[in-house]
Design an enzyme around this catalytic site. Sequence first.
Site, mmCIF file in Angstrom:
data_model
loop_
_atom_site.group_PDB
_atom_site.id
_atom_site.type_symbol
_atom_site.label_atom_id
_atom_site.label_comp_id
_atom_site.label_asym_id
_atom_site.label_seq_id
_atom_site.Cartn_x
_atom_site.Cartn_y
_atom_site.Cartn_z
ATOM 1 N N ASP A 39 0.249 -23.368 -4.928
ATOM 2 C CA ASP A 39 0.112 -24.470 -3.991
ATOM 3 C C ASP A 39 -0.970 -25.400 -4.537
ATOM 4 O O ASP A 39 -1.867 -24.974 -5.250
ATOM 5 C CB ASP A 39 -0.289 -23.872 -2.633
ATOM 6 N N CYS A 63 0.882 1.806 10.860
ATOM 7 C CA CYS A 63 0.920 2.182 12.279
ATOM 8 C C CYS A 63 1.063 3.693 12.438
ATOM 9 O O CYS A 63 0.514 4.281 13.365
ATOM 10 C CB CYS A 63 2.051 1.448 12.994
ATOM 11 N N CYS A 119 5.921 0.261 16.360
ATOM 12 C CA CYS A 119 6.209 0.071 14.940
ATOM 13 C C CYS A 119 5.937 1.380 14.221
ATOM 14 O O CYS A 119 5.012 2.108 14.585
ATOM 15 C CB CYS A 119 5.313 -1.039 14.384
ATOM 16 N N ASP A 170 0.831 -33.345 -2.477
ATOM 17 C CA ASP A 170 1.449 -34.130 -1.401
ATOM 18 C C ASP A 170 0.455 -34.329 -0.267
ATOM 19 O O ASP A 170 -0.575 -33.656 -0.206
ATOM 20 C CB ASP A 170 2.711 -33.429 -0.893
ATOM 21 N N CYS A 200 5.667 1.493 10.720
ATOM 22 C CA CYS A 200 5.292 1.220 9.333
ATOM 23 C C CYS A 200 4.203 2.226 8.937
ATOM 24 O O CYS A 200 3.570 2.825 9.804
ATOM 25 C CB CYS A 200 4.819 -0.224 9.176
#
Length: 570
Positions: free
Chosen positions: A91, A278, A273, A126, A275
């Site tokens: 970026d 978790c 969750c 930009d 994952c």
Amino acid sequence: MALKFDVRRKDAAGRLGRVELNGKRVETPLLFPVYNPNKPIIPVDELAGEFNAPALMANAYMLMKNEAVRGEVEERGMHDFLGFDGLIATDSGSYQMMVYGAVETTNAEIIKFQEKIGSDIGSFLDIPTVPDTYKPRAREQLQLTLERSVEAENAAFTVNAAVQGGKYVDLRAEASKAVGGRFELAAIGGIVPLMESYRFAELVEVIAAVKENLPLNTVVHAFGLGHPMLFPLAALLGCDFFDSAAYALYAFNGRYMTDYGTERVEELEHMGCTCPTCREYGVKLKRLYGEDRVRALARHNLYVSYAMVEKVKQAISEGSLWELVCLQARAHPRMMKALDALMGHSGWIAELDPITKPRAFYHTGRESNMRSEVVNARERMKRISTENTVELQPFGQVNEELLDIYPFNSVWSVEDEPKPKVRDIHKLRAIMEYQYGKGAGTLIPDNVIVKKSKNTRRIRWLYEGKEMTASVRATDHLILPKEKLAVKLKEKYETPKLRVILSDDEDATQCVREGKSVMCKFVEEVDSNLRCGDECLIVDKKDNLVRVGTLMLSPKEIKDFNHGMAARVR
Ligand SMILES: [Zn+2]
């Protein structure tokens, strides 16, 4: 090397695609987790290893301004410096400009720096326009952004060309037209504030304005759109890349992402969750302190984000992306508003949407009424000459003869009443009209011989005498013509109706004759009323039938792509 993009599966305006760039091959939709080398929360080897990230994004401006590392990055290049051999996007510092109002660099300098460090994908400087910027100011900023894009045209990296314009759809459209065709990748910028303040309906308008005005072979990046709850919506509109700094930024603020929104971690009593993070901490996650808590939350947020990308891909593969979006919409009133906004673009989406899909159509509520499948089905029913109809929501009045075909078949099956009895020949004639046009039913003669499947008792093959004229596909009950019926269709309808017209290339035509797929670059013209998934007549320029095929892209896409498969020969 230029970026190569192929669409492999389609659903609504969404696409499951493949991007090849600098010898790397990634599947889209693709999520770029943002990695901050100055303040890493999840290290690169964890991103590459545990998360299996094929791509990441980093801020070139911050690296350039960090005197301690700048020299080393320039010398070793970004991939070596980070120890990451996947796709790296950088970026330009525009985000810093939006947050801090200014940056200390020039467009030329930041482009050169990204070339030096070997970014696969880079950005020019930009001017990000926040959504509510006063319109004349937004226009000025857009002008400057477009001027700066010119400087990037010959960059050594693939340019992620920013499309700005704030909340003004006319400016977004203008920006898209200016960028379209000049760059292979476009980034819809300045949308993070819309995401953060739940202005999802406006987000839909902005994305739609961009997509409707860019060539369809442009890869589209929803810049900064890092909340997984928005991935299905943005993917349905045709966004291919997402990036997420959000997984880390939310973690810093104690925010726990879910498929449907965001929770404050201290308010969690149970973890919805499983994952690894978790599972490891359970609800004790909220009692972690400082960096430990940030890291745990960031890991969870990233797991949820990747999981949602996979759900989106699966939905596109099976043709259930609308249902995923409708499900999401029920979770938050603002998402429902976004869905309403989305329905306003159904006409455009319908042109891109396949006419038949692997998975059954599920009517999930009033929000199904304007889905693109429904728009296409209603339009096709206008071709049908019989008048025996039944009320079938969300389609309205549906011809009885069509109840076996996609998308009506699954909707009827959940009703209790028995299906009306219809003679096979009447069914076949109506389906012919639905697929091929007014009057196509007359091509099924009275003496047609219908053969049925022994197991399901459903129509499978049509014969005239000993010659098979068509088969009927088991999954969606659509009629697939053999040569004899195809010739009749060609005689009945004038060119270009139902046709994919090949260009004059004799070798390419011969390949198709031998059964190879029709490639986009050899297509001269396509009937614009055809849809992806439709059966089509592949003809040469003198209108001789070469083969019968199935359209793999929409006619608009076939025009915009100069490689990839347009139709598969049966
Ligand atoms: Zn989790």
